[in-house]
Design a protein around this motif. Structure first.
Motif, PDB file in Angstrom:
ATOM      1  N   ALA A 104       0.840  -1.199   0.000  1.00 55.32           N
ATOM      2  CA  ALA A 104       0.000   0.000   0.000  1.00 55.32           C
ATOM      3  C   ALA A 104       0.874   1.247   0.000  1.00 55.32           C
ATOM      4  CB  ALA A 104      -0.891  -0.008   1.230  1.00 55.32           C
ATOM      5  N   ALA A 105       0.390   2.303  -0.618  1.00 58.46           N
ATOM      6  CA  ALA A 105       1.126   3.568  -0.647  1.00 58.46           C
ATOM      7  C   ALA A 105       1.246   4.126   0.765  1.00 58.46           C
ATOM      8  CB  ALA A 105       0.423   4.559  -1.559  1.00 58.46           C
ATOM      9  N   GLY A 106       2.429   4.638   1.102  1.00 58.72           N
ATOM     10  CA  GLY A 106       2.679   5.220   2.409  1.00 58.72           C
ATOM     11  C   GLY A 106       3.110   4.235   3.464  1.00 58.72           C
ATOM     12  N   GLU A 107       3.066   2.970   3.166  1.00 59.48           N
ATOM     13  CA  GLU A 107       3.413   1.916   4.110  1.00 59.48           C
ATOM     14  C   GLU A 107       4.919   1.638   4.053  1.00 59.48           C
ATOM     15  OE1 GLU A 107       2.337  -2.517   3.483  1.00 59.48           O
ATOM     16  OE2 GLU A 107       0.613  -1.572   4.436  1.00 59.48           O
ATOM     17  N   VAL A 108       5.588   1.601   5.204  1.00 62.36           N
ATOM     18  CA  VAL A 108       7.020   1.299   5.254  1.00 62.36           C
ATOM     19  C   VAL A 108       7.181  -0.213   5.362  1.00 62.36           C
ATOM     20  CG1 VAL A 108       9.180   1.641   6.494  1.00 62.36           C
ATOM     21  CG2 VAL A 108       7.512   3.494   6.368  1.00 62.36           C
ATOM     22  N   ASN A 109       7.978  -0.788   4.460  1.00 61.23           N
ATOM     23  CA  ASN A 109       8.236  -2.230   4.438  1.00 61.23           C
ATOM     24  C   ASN A 109       9.732  -2.476   4.431  1.00 61.23           C
ATOM     25  OD1 ASN A 109       5.462  -3.452   3.982  1.00 61.23           O
ATOM     26  ND2 ASN A 109       5.549  -1.926   2.363  1.00 61.23           N
ATOM     27  N   THR A 110      10.115  -3.730   4.642  1.00 58.15           N
ATOM     28  CA  THR A 110      11.514  -4.138   4.593  1.00 58.15           C
ATOM     29  C   THR A 110      11.694  -5.120   3.451  1.00 58.15           C
ATOM     30  OG1 THR A 110      11.671  -3.903   6.988  1.00 58.15           O
ATOM     31  CG2 THR A 110      13.403  -5.166   5.914  1.00 58.15           C
ATOM     32  N   ILE A 111      12.752  -4.929   2.676  1.00 61.59           N
ATOM     33  CA  ILE A 111      13.042  -5.845   1.563  1.00 61.59           C
ATOM     34  C   ILE A 111      13.548  -7.163   2.132  1.00 61.59           C
ATOM     35  CG2 ILE A 111      14.457  -6.238  -0.483  1.00 61.59           C
ATOM     36  CD1 ILE A 111      14.526  -3.181  -0.863  1.00 61.59           C
ATOM     37  N   LYS A 112      12.877  -8.246   1.786  1.00 58.41           N
ATOM     38  CA  LYS A 112      13.255  -9.584   2.263  1.00 58.41           C
ATOM     39  C   LYS A 112      14.153 -10.319   1.270  1.00 58.41           C
ATOM     40  CE  LYS A 112      10.313  -9.454   5.756  1.00 58.41           C
ATOM     41  NZ  LYS A 112      10.771  -8.886   6.987  1.00 58.41           N
ATOM     42  N   MET A 113      13.852 -10.133  -0.040  1.00 54.29           N
ATOM     43  CA  MET A 113      14.576 -10.885  -1.059  1.00 54.29           C
ATOM     44  C   MET A 113      14.340 -10.231  -2.413  1.00 54.29           C
ATOM     45  SD  MET A 113      14.025 -14.920  -2.119  1.00 54.29           S
ATOM     46  CE  MET A 113      12.274 -14.706  -2.290  1.00 54.29           C
ATOM     47  N   ILE A 114      15.294 -10.416  -3.316  1.00 57.81           N
ATOM     48  CA  ILE A 114      15.124  -9.961  -4.690  1.00 57.81           C
ATOM     49  C   ILE A 114      15.266 -11.179  -5.588  1.00 57.81           C
ATOM     50  CG2 ILE A 114      16.017  -8.485  -6.521  1.00 57.81           C
ATOM     51  CD1 ILE A 114      17.018  -6.608  -4.346  1.00 57.81           C
ATOM     52  N   ARG A 115      14.253 -11.403  -6.426  1.00 58.37           N
ATOM     53  CA  ARG A 115      14.256 -12.554  -7.330  1.00 58.37           C
ATOM     54  C   ARG A 115      14.682 -12.122  -8.717  1.00 58.37           C
ATOM     55  NH1 ARG A 115       8.281 -14.815  -6.971  1.00 58.37           N
ATOM     56  NH2 ARG A 115       8.189 -13.127  -8.462  1.00 58.37           N
ATOM     57  N   GLY A 116      14.997 -13.098  -9.554  1.00 61.73           N
ATOM     58  CA  GLY A 116      15.289 -12.820 -10.947  1.00 61.73           C
ATOM     59  C   GLY A 116      16.699 -13.227 -11.337  1.00 61.73           C
ATOM     60  N   ALA A 131      16.773  -3.401   3.635  1.00 67.25           N
ATOM     61  CA  ALA A 131      16.553  -1.968   3.459  1.00 67.25           C
ATOM     62  C   ALA A 131      15.078  -1.630   3.625  1.00 67.25           C
ATOM     63  CB  ALA A 131      17.035  -1.521   2.086  1.00 67.25           C
ATOM     64  N   ALA A 132      14.817  -0.465   4.209  1.00 66.41           N
ATOM     65  CA  ALA A 132      13.436   0.014   4.342  1.00 66.41           C
ATOM     66  C   ALA A 132      13.001   0.622   3.016  1.00 66.41           C
ATOM     67  CB  ALA A 132      13.346   1.048   5.450  1.00 66.41           C
ATOM     68  N   ILE A 133      11.765   0.344   2.623  1.00 63.39           N
ATOM     69  CA  ILE A 133      11.240   0.838   1.347  1.00 63.39           C
ATOM     70  C   ILE A 133       9.796   1.300   1.556  1.00 63.39           C
ATOM     71  CG2 ILE A 133      10.540  -1.465   0.601  1.00 63.39           C
ATOM     72  CD1 ILE A 133      11.314  -0.607  -2.260  1.00 63.39           C
ATOM     73  N   THR A 134       9.474   2.446   0.983  1.00 65.62           N
ATOM     74  CA  THR A 134       8.140   3.017   1.102  1.00 65.62           C
ATOM     75  C   THR A 134       7.593   3.313  -0.287  1.00 65.62           C
ATOM     76  OG1 THR A 134       8.803   4.086   3.156  1.00 65.62           O
ATOM     77  CG2 THR A 134       6.774   4.868   2.138  1.00 65.62           C
ATOM     78  N   VAL A 135       6.389   2.842  -0.570  1.00 65.25           N
ATOM     79  CA  VAL A 135       5.734   3.152  -1.838  1.00 65.25           C
ATOM     80  C   VAL A 135       5.145   4.557  -1.715  1.00 65.25           C
ATOM     81  CG1 VAL A 135       3.879   2.541  -3.423  1.00 65.25           C
ATOM     82  CG2 VAL A 135       5.221   0.742  -2.322  1.00 65.25           C
TER      83      VAL A 135
END
Length: 69
Positions: free
Chosen positions: A7-19, A36-40
């Motif tokens: 959701a926009a405005g929500e602070v999340n933490t990156i768990k993994m990057i695929r690809g 890393a902390a990431i916010t949409v």
């Protein structure tokens, strides 16, 4: 869950990057690393603008779906 579902405005933490390794390295060079902390900031037609490491970055839907939070 993929970043595209956050959701926009929500602070999340990156768990993994695929690809592929090239994709992972490209995202890491822009600051998208595990823990890393990431916010949409905004969503528009599946594309995202996010804040990560005090920088605002635009991601298309394909790249955003590879980032797990």
């Amino acid at each position: 869950m993929p970043l595209t579902l956050a959701a926009a405005g929500e602070v999340n933490t990156i768990k993994m990057i695929r690809g592929k390794i090239e994709t992972v390295r490209h995202l890491e060079s822009m600051g998208f690393v595990e823990g890393a902390a990431i916010t949409v900031v905004t969503k528009l037609a599946g594309n995202l603008i996010v804040n990560v490491k005090d920088a605002r970055v635009a991601l298309n839907k394909e790249l955003a779906s590879k980032i797990m939070i």
